[in-house]
Design a protein around this motif. Structure first.
Motif, PDB file in Angstrom:
ATOM      1  N   LEU A 155       0.820  -1.210   0.000  1.00  0.00           N
ATOM      2  CA  LEU A 155       0.000   0.000   0.000  1.00  0.00           C
ATOM      3  C   LEU A 155       0.855   1.263   0.000  1.00  0.00           C
ATOM      4  O   LEU A 155       0.500   2.258  -0.627  1.00  0.00           O
ATOM      5  CB  LEU A 155      -0.944   0.002   1.213  1.00  0.00           C
ATOM      6  CG  LEU A 155      -2.135  -0.962   1.148  1.00  0.00           C
ATOM      7  CD1 LEU A 155      -2.869  -0.994   2.482  1.00  0.00           C
ATOM      8  CD2 LEU A 155      -3.092  -0.550   0.021  1.00  0.00           C
ATOM      9  N   VAL A 156       1.983   1.214   0.704  1.00  0.00           N
ATOM     10  CA  VAL A 156       2.902   2.360   0.716  1.00  0.00           C
ATOM     11  C   VAL A 156       3.385   2.659  -0.702  1.00  0.00           C
ATOM     12  O   VAL A 156       3.382   3.811  -1.145  1.00  0.00           O
ATOM     13  CB  VAL A 156       4.116   2.083   1.640  1.00  0.00           C
ATOM     14  CG1 VAL A 156       5.177   3.175   1.467  1.00  0.00           C
ATOM     15  CG2 VAL A 156       3.674   2.007   3.089  1.00  0.00           C
ATOM     16  N   LEU A 157       3.777   1.622  -1.421  1.00  0.00           N
ATOM     17  CA  LEU A 157       4.313   1.791  -2.778  1.00  0.00           C
ATOM     18  C   LEU A 157       3.228   2.203  -3.761  1.00  0.00           C
ATOM     19  O   LEU A 157       3.475   2.983  -4.691  1.00  0.00           O
ATOM     20  CB  LEU A 157       4.990   0.499  -3.235  1.00  0.00           C
ATOM     21  CG  LEU A 157       6.153   0.037  -2.359  1.00  0.00           C
ATOM     22  CD1 LEU A 157       6.712  -1.292  -2.874  1.00  0.00           C
ATOM     23  CD2 LEU A 157       7.245   1.087  -2.302  1.00  0.00           C
ATOM     24  N   GLU A 158       2.028   1.705  -3.562  1.00  0.00           N
ATOM     25  CA  GLU A 158       0.902   2.104  -4.415  1.00  0.00           C
ATOM     26  C   GLU A 158       0.577   3.582  -4.211  1.00  0.00           C
ATOM     27  O   GLU A 158       0.338   4.316  -5.185  1.00  0.00           O
ATOM     28  CB  GLU A 158      -0.322   1.250  -4.107  1.00  0.00           C
ATOM     29  CG  GLU A 158      -0.193  -0.192  -4.565  1.00  0.00           C
ATOM     30  CD  GLU A 158      -1.344  -1.068  -4.120  1.00  0.00           C
ATOM     31  OE1 GLU A 158      -1.537  -2.134  -4.711  1.00  0.00           O
ATOM     32  OE2 GLU A 158      -2.051  -0.687  -3.150  1.00  0.00           O
ATOM     33  N   LYS A 159       0.618   4.008  -2.974  1.00  0.00           N
ATOM     34  CA  LYS A 159       0.276   5.397  -2.667  1.00  0.00           C
ATOM     35  C   LYS A 159       1.373   6.364  -3.083  1.00  0.00           C
ATOM     36  O   LYS A 159       1.097   7.398  -3.727  1.00  0.00           O
ATOM     37  CB  LYS A 159       0.021   5.537  -1.156  1.00  0.00           C
ATOM     38  CG  LYS A 159      -0.292   6.971  -0.723  1.00  0.00           C
ATOM     39  CD  LYS A 159      -0.485   7.061   0.785  1.00  0.00           C
ATOM     40  CE  LYS A 159      -0.731   8.500   1.212  1.00  0.00           C
ATOM     41  NZ  LYS A 159      -0.874   8.604   2.699  1.00  0.00           N
ATOM     42  N   GLU A 160       2.619   6.051  -2.745  1.00  0.00           N
ATOM     43  CA  GLU A 160       3.704   7.002  -2.962  1.00  0.00           C
ATOM     44  C   GLU A 160       4.258   6.985  -4.387  1.00  0.00           C
ATOM     45  O   GLU A 160       4.672   8.021  -4.908  1.00  0.00           O
ATOM     46  CB  GLU A 160       4.846   6.711  -1.969  1.00  0.00           C
ATOM     47  CG  GLU A 160       4.454   6.846  -0.510  1.00  0.00           C
ATOM     48  CD  GLU A 160       4.035   8.263  -0.140  1.00  0.00           C
ATOM     49  OE1 GLU A 160       4.522   9.232  -0.769  1.00  0.00           O
ATOM     50  OE2 GLU A 160       3.215   8.411   0.790  1.00  0.00           O
TER      51      GLU A 160
END
Length: 221
Positions: free
Chosen positions: A208-213
């Motif tokens: 989720l971090v990589l999807e968001k950032e």
């Protein structure tokens, strides 16, 4: 040996210097910013006591050393890395691989790939006595390894110098048995990287971090 060395050099350049069609210079500040995001997604745990800038300097020094060894003379590859290139520098979190991998008798590419999956698992997946047997230049091929007291065997089909999907299927099964979650990164446009695969070991929270950032897309939700 010269041919194998050249192939390894090409693979290294593809994996560590994969560039988009748009030519752009990525600043040191941006790379350090991306290091911070990747750390939030579990990358660079080996350097958990380092600052972001110390990680930058360490990766840079390692890259210069590796490229100098490959080209057998002093070589500075720079640090003009986008986020996906930077992520690939952590072999315990990401496997960036060209499927046309010079798979021929004697090169032991399946052996080396299974070892790479072990690194990707952070050595939770520990295959031993890995063997790759070819009956002829075009197969049949048998790959085997010992894992947790059992012998695992599979027969990848000969596909010229391309990897056969069975090696990924076998490793995926063993990863699931050990509760290791991996997923394919499809890049920010969702189309992937052509014949190059980007496999990451991520928890759902890290993904989720990589999807968001970074707006990256993945095969697993």
């Amino acid at each position: 040996m010269k041919r194998i060395t050249l192939v390894l050099a090409v693979i290294l350049i593809i994996s560590c210097n994969f560039q988009s069609e748009k030519e752009s210079k990525i600043s040191k500040e941006k790379v350090i910013e991306n290091i911070q995001v990747l750390r939030l997604a579990g990358f660079f745990e080996t350097y958990k006591n380092f600052s972001n800038e110390e990680i930058y300097d360490t990766i840079y020094a390692n890259r210069k050393k590796r490229f100098t060894e490959i080209f057998e003379s002093e070589y500075d590859p720079g640090m003009d890395l986008d986020a996906i290139q930077l992520a690939e520098c952590d072999k315990t979190k990401m496997l960036f691989l060209d499927l046309e991998a010079d798979v021929i008798k004697g090169n032991n590419i399946y052996v080396e790939l299974i070892k790479t999956f072990s690194v990707l698992s952070n050595n939770v997946f520990k295959p031993e006595n890995i063997k790759e047997k070819w009956e002829s230049e075009t197969g049949p091929i048998e790959v085997s390894f010992k894992l947790d007291g059992s012998i695992i065997k599979f027969q990848p089909e000969y596909q010229d110098d391309w990897l056969h999907e069975s090696v990924f299927e076998v490793c995926n099964i063993e990863f699931k048995r050990k509760n290791i979650r991996i997923t394919n990164c499809l890049s920010d446009d969702g189309n992937g990287y052509g014949q190059v695969v980007a496999i990451m070991r991520l928890t759902k929270k890290e993904q989720l971090v990589l999807e968001k950032e970074f707006n990256w897309k993945f095969t697993s939700e």
